[in-house]
Write a protein that holds these residues in place. Sequence first.
Motif, PDB file in Angstrom:
ATOM      1  N   GLY A  36       2.919  -3.217  13.717  1.00 50.54           N
ATOM      2  CA  GLY A  36       2.433  -2.392  12.583  1.00 50.54           C
ATOM      3  C   GLY A  36       2.715  -3.282  11.015  1.00 50.54           C
ATOM      4  O   GLY A  36       1.627  -2.522   9.977  1.00 50.54           O
ATOM      5  N   ALA A  37       3.475  -4.244  10.672  1.00 50.46           N
ATOM      6  CA  ALA A  37       3.792  -4.581  10.372  1.00 50.46           C
ATOM      7  C   ALA A  37       2.561  -5.723   9.584  1.00 50.46           C
ATOM      8  O   ALA A  37       2.452  -5.833   8.295  1.00 50.46           O
ATOM      9  N   GLN A  38       1.739  -5.920  10.388  1.00 47.32           N
ATOM     10  CA  GLN A  38       0.849  -6.988   9.696  1.00 47.32           C
ATOM     11  C   GLN A  38      -0.640  -6.365   9.057  1.00 47.32           C
ATOM     12  O   GLN A  38      -0.747  -7.073   8.351  1.00 47.32           O
ATOM     13  N   LEU A  39      -0.561  -5.251   9.811  1.00 41.07           N
ATOM     14  CA  LEU A  39      -1.913  -4.387   8.564  1.00 41.07           C
ATOM     15  C   LEU A  39      -1.122  -4.472   7.502  1.00 41.07           C
ATOM     16  O   LEU A  39      -2.272  -4.814   6.315  1.00 41.07           O
ATOM     17  N   PHE A  40      -0.076  -4.535   6.693  1.00 44.81           N
ATOM     18  CA  PHE A  40       0.692  -4.542   5.304  1.00 44.81           C
ATOM     19  C   PHE A  40       1.262  -6.072   4.657  1.00 44.81           C
ATOM     20  O   PHE A  40       0.640  -6.403   3.360  1.00 44.81           O
ATOM     21  N   MET A  41       1.331  -6.205   5.661  1.00 47.97           N
ATOM     22  CA  MET A  41       2.004  -8.406   5.352  1.00 47.97           C
ATOM     23  C   MET A  41       0.275  -8.952   5.008  1.00 47.97           C
ATOM     24  O   MET A  41       0.539  -9.554   4.070  1.00 47.97           O
ATOM     25  N   LYS A  42      -0.535  -8.673   5.817  1.00 47.38           N
ATOM     26  CA  LYS A  42      -1.748  -9.305   5.245  1.00 47.38           C
ATOM     27  C   LYS A  42      -2.572  -9.158   4.193  1.00 47.38           C
ATOM     28  O   LYS A  42      -2.592  -9.959   3.175  1.00 47.38           O
ATOM     29  N   GLN A  43      -1.655  -7.598   3.680  1.00 43.44           N
ATOM     30  CA  GLN A  43      -2.654  -7.751   2.156  1.00 43.44           C
ATOM     31  C   GLN A  43      -1.833  -7.784   0.992  1.00 43.44           C
ATOM     32  O   GLN A  43      -1.663  -8.499   0.040  1.00 43.44           O
ATOM     33  N   ASP A  44       0.086  -8.245   1.540  1.00 39.60           N
ATOM     34  CA  ASP A  44       1.057  -8.466   1.063  1.00 39.60           C
ATOM     35  C   ASP A  44       1.443  -9.907   0.471  1.00 39.60           C
ATOM     36  O   ASP A  44       0.850 -10.509  -0.811  1.00 39.60           O
ATOM     37  N   LEU A  45       1.042 -10.622   0.953  1.00 40.79           N
ATOM     38  CA  LEU A  45       1.012 -12.263   1.650  1.00 40.79           C
ATOM     39  C   LEU A  45      -0.410 -13.038   0.968  1.00 40.79           C
ATOM     40  O   LEU A  45      -0.244 -14.270   0.546  1.00 40.79           O
ATOM     41  N   LYS A  46      -1.663 -12.142   1.346  1.00 37.42           N
ATOM     42  CA  LYS A  46      -2.466 -12.764   1.132  1.00 37.42           C
ATOM     43  C   LYS A  46      -2.874 -13.797   2.586  1.00 37.42           C
ATOM     44  O   LYS A  46      -3.432 -14.996   1.562  1.00 37.42           O
ATOM     45  N   ILE A  47      -2.319 -13.065   3.710  1.00 35.14           N
ATOM     46  CA  ILE A  47      -2.668 -14.378   4.743  1.00 35.14           C
ATOM     47  C   ILE A  47      -4.174 -14.112   5.713  1.00 35.14           C
ATOM     48  O   ILE A  47      -4.759 -13.027   5.562  1.00 35.14           O
ATOM     49  N   THR A  48      -4.650 -14.871   6.341  1.00 38.57           N
ATOM     50  CA  THR A  48      -6.029 -14.542   6.899  1.00 38.57           C
ATOM     51  C   THR A  48      -5.423 -14.227   8.411  1.00 38.57           C
ATOM     52  O   THR A  48      -3.841 -14.074   9.223  1.00 38.57           O
ATOM     53  N   ASP A  49      -6.102 -13.764   8.834  1.00 34.23           N
ATOM     54  CA  ASP A  49      -6.048 -13.128  10.440  1.00 34.23           C
ATOM     55  C   ASP A  49      -5.613 -14.030  11.294  1.00 34.23           C
ATOM     56  O   ASP A  49      -4.484 -14.121  12.481  1.00 34.23           O
ATOM     57  N   THR A  50      -5.769 -15.512  10.818  1.00 38.64           N
ATOM     58  CA  THR A  50      -5.155 -16.594  12.315  1.00 38.64           C
ATOM     59  C   THR A  50      -4.005 -16.818  11.989  1.00 38.64           C
ATOM     60  O   THR A  50      -3.191 -16.992  13.637  1.00 38.64           O
ATOM     61  N   GLN A  51      -3.274 -16.830  10.779  1.00 41.23           N
ATOM     62  CA  GLN A  51      -2.015 -16.593  10.115  1.00 41.23           C
ATOM     63  C   GLN A  51      -1.316 -16.066  10.853  1.00 41.23           C
ATOM     64  O   GLN A  51      -0.207 -15.888  11.689  1.00 41.23           O
TER      65      GLN A  51
END
Length: 509
Positions: A36-51
Amino acid sequence: MSKQDASDGIPAAEAPAKRPPLNNQALIADVSVMSGAQLFMKQDLKITDTQIEILAGIINIYSLVGSLAAGRTSDWIGRRYTMVLAAAIFFAGALIMGLAPSYAVLMLGRFVAGVGVGYALMIAPVYTAEVAPTSARGLLTSFPEVFINTGVLLGYVSNYAFHGLPVHLSWRVMFLVGAVPPVFLALGVLAMPESPRWLVMQGRIGDARRVLSKTSDSPAEAEERLADIKKAIGIPEGVGDNNDDVVVVALKNKGTHGEGVWRDLLLRPTPPVRRILIACLGLQFFQQASGIDSVVLYSPRVFQKAGLQSDNNSLGATMAVGACKTLFILVATFFLDRVGRRPLLLTSAGGMVVSLVTLASALHAIDRQPAGQATPLAGVSIAAVLAFVASFSIGMGPIAWVYSSEIFPLRLRAQGCALGTAMNRITSGAITMSFISLYKAITFAGSFYVYAGIAAAGWVFMFFFLPETRGRSLEDTEKLFGGGGGQDSSREDEGDAPKKSTELTSSQQ
């Protein structure tokens, strides 16, 4: 009374009249929080799907450090303190992840948590198998998996509960909540006894007898288990029998702290040890290669692909996955000592194949339909995911750890199980770090067809290669793989056998 197995003359133990206290080694599964955290982590840290893909799967590679170190550590400081060490390391990792200001620090937290995961995955089943009586070993050794799956469910619940917080807080709270259970785990472990087999390996026969008297169903069984352990290690009959308070300063040969074990496992294994190692590594490989971590970790994406577009709906469906996984683990827990390991493993793998083919077919049909017309197939997809995790939980999930902890000779057990854990983590890391790239290359449906083929190959491997271990003592299971059992039969020849010397204290002399 035990029933005699006519095929081999080995008594098949029944369920005990009373069981020792359950060893609640709970470790909140990181994978559920990450789901679940990946959905929000991606937005907050501006990281890519690969990361995200690397961050999710790299913990399995990092856990290799812990799993390979845990074998030698547990031979040196004992099984109990190794579990405490695992909880402390994971606690530190969860704190670092929850407070991470950047992707680099988050990766550091994944490394620390991964080491703790590696320690815990290796030592929990080994400890429980060595403490539990034969008749309840399957039940008690699978209980860590029950608590881990309860942790998975709680992780999903926390994801759902905290997803409404601001983006920069939601994923951090999810990780910080995971730092709480290891504290209670460490405190609980300190109240538990040390493994009697490890105690005997250190020559502490009186201490081992006291533990066995508390974890066996009768005094006679306790003495029988102690005699088997002493025979397996090579302690002369009668040593330590007259005085429980005497600590025997014994076994000054190589091997009491894990020396020389890697040679006997990897460089010069006997044929039975080689077959045991293949059985362990193969079972751990197929457990993870069939895609369980991809389904659990990326289930929100699968459900979104199936038609559940909102975060609320996909996280709710993912929470149902955690509940199903936890519920069905109880089936394995309460039937392991009744129907055996093989029937549950084969039923589990068969169910996984059917559910994966169903899921892949439903997703393939969804791909061929215009948007908005796949609602019935979304239900089929959700049902197939639930059936898959249920099938996994009744066999492959817990029994891979139970079986691996049962089959190695005592001197090789800790580090043999460490190799099995390493195989498990390497495979899991490869699967989770490749899933996004895989489904983008061959579609979700193609990915799950691949997993179904691997699960089918696993069924064949287990059918032809894994003998039943139900009702056997740990000192007796080596015979199933062609070993002779008894004193240190893991050695290549008599010339390699350790020279056992037992030095008694003055009070015993």
